[in-house]
Design a protein around this motif. Structure first.
Motif, PDB file in Angstrom:
ATOM      1  N   ARG A   1     -14.480 -23.408  48.165  1.00 13.70           N
ATOM      2  CA  ARG A   1     -13.544 -24.063  49.093  1.00 13.70           C
ATOM      3  C   ARG A   1     -13.419 -23.269  50.389  1.00 13.70           C
ATOM      4  O   ARG A   1     -13.512 -23.820  51.459  1.00 13.70           O
TER       5      ARG A   1
ATOM      6  N   TYR B   1     -13.856 -18.635  47.151  1.00 12.81           N
ATOM      7  CA  TYR B   1     -12.609 -18.834  46.416  1.00 12.81           C
ATOM      8  C   TYR B   1     -12.477 -20.305  46.076  1.00 12.81           C
ATOM      9  O   TYR B   1     -12.532 -21.158  46.958  1.00 12.81           O
ATOM     10  N   GLY B   2     -12.320 -20.605  44.775  1.00 11.31           N
ATOM     11  CA  GLY B   2     -12.277 -21.985  44.328  1.00 11.31           C
ATOM     12  C   GLY B   2     -13.641 -22.617  44.456  1.00 11.31           C
ATOM     13  O   GLY B   2     -14.616 -21.972  44.833  1.00 11.31           O
TER      14      GLY B   2
ATOM     15  N   MET C   1      -6.253 -20.180  55.803  1.00 11.52           N
ATOM     16  CA  MET C   1      -6.909 -20.160  54.489  1.00 11.52           C
ATOM     17  C   MET C   1      -6.140 -20.992  53.470  1.00 11.52           C
ATOM     18  O   MET C   1      -6.734 -21.764  52.717  1.00 11.52           O
ATOM     19  N   GLU C   2      -4.822 -20.805  53.443  1.00  6.95           N
ATOM     20  CA  GLU C   2      -3.988 -21.575  52.503  1.00  6.95           C
ATOM     21  C   GLU C   2      -4.137 -23.067  52.768  1.00  6.95           C
ATOM     22  O   GLU C   2      -4.316 -23.861  51.846  1.00  6.95           O
TER      23      GLU C   2
ATOM     24  N   PHE D   1      -7.622 -24.347  51.815  1.00 14.45           N
ATOM     25  CA  PHE D   1      -7.847 -24.324  50.368  1.00 14.45           C
ATOM     26  C   PHE D   1      -7.186 -25.507  49.670  1.00 14.45           C
ATOM     27  O   PHE D   1      -7.762 -26.088  48.756  1.00 14.45           O
TER      28      PHE D   1
ATOM     29  N   ARG E   1      -7.525 -13.765  48.169  1.00 18.56           N
ATOM     30  CA  ARG E   1      -7.050 -14.057  46.823  1.00 18.56           C
ATOM     31  C   ARG E   1      -5.572 -14.446  46.852  1.00 18.56           C
ATOM     32  O   ARG E   1      -5.157 -15.394  46.185  1.00 18.56           O
TER      33      ARG E   1
ATOM     34  N   THR F   1      -5.203 -18.017  48.329  1.00 16.53           N
ATOM     35  CA  THR F   1      -5.731 -19.124  47.537  1.00 16.53           C
ATOM     36  C   THR F   1      -5.174 -19.171  46.118  1.00 16.53           C
ATOM     37  O   THR F   1      -5.169 -20.225  45.499  1.00 16.53           O
TER      38      THR F   1
END
Length: 107
Positions: A37, A19-20, A92-93, A96, A2, A5
């Protein structure tokens, strides 16, 4: 995830947290829909992360992640404490926000 993202996780089926969301279409155009995503599933055998491959820096970041194996679009790890959590967060960032592979939408 969380924090990486900026959105809340949502259950996609009985065991996946996504997430997304992103629109996808098969190369033939016959299948289309929405999927998360990035996501994960705490499966019994291995932790499974989704959506982390195929982005411009994925290979570089995965090389620094720690012990893992790759599936078609999955990254498998035996234990979270064996991974470099800063690299996982960056991966992850990056995955995303990479809009080169799909349209990003909240949800």
């Amino acid at each position: 995830m969380r924090e990486a993202t900026g959105v809340e996780g949502v259950m996609w089926g009985p065991s996946m947290v996504g997430y997304g969301s992103a629109r996808y279409r098969s190369s033939s155009g016959a299948t289309e829909g929405r999927w998360f995503r990035v996501g994960f599933s705490p499966r019994r055998a291995k932790l499974t992360f989704y959506g982390l491959q195929g982005h411009p820096r994925s290979e570089e970041l995965l090389a620094r992640l720690g012990p893992h194996t790759l599936g078609v679009d999955c990254v498998y790890a035996n234990r979270l404490d064996q991974l470099d959590l800063e690299v996982l967060r960056e991966l992850m960032e990056h995955a995303f926000v990479d809009v080169t592979t799909a349209e990003v939408a909240d949800g």
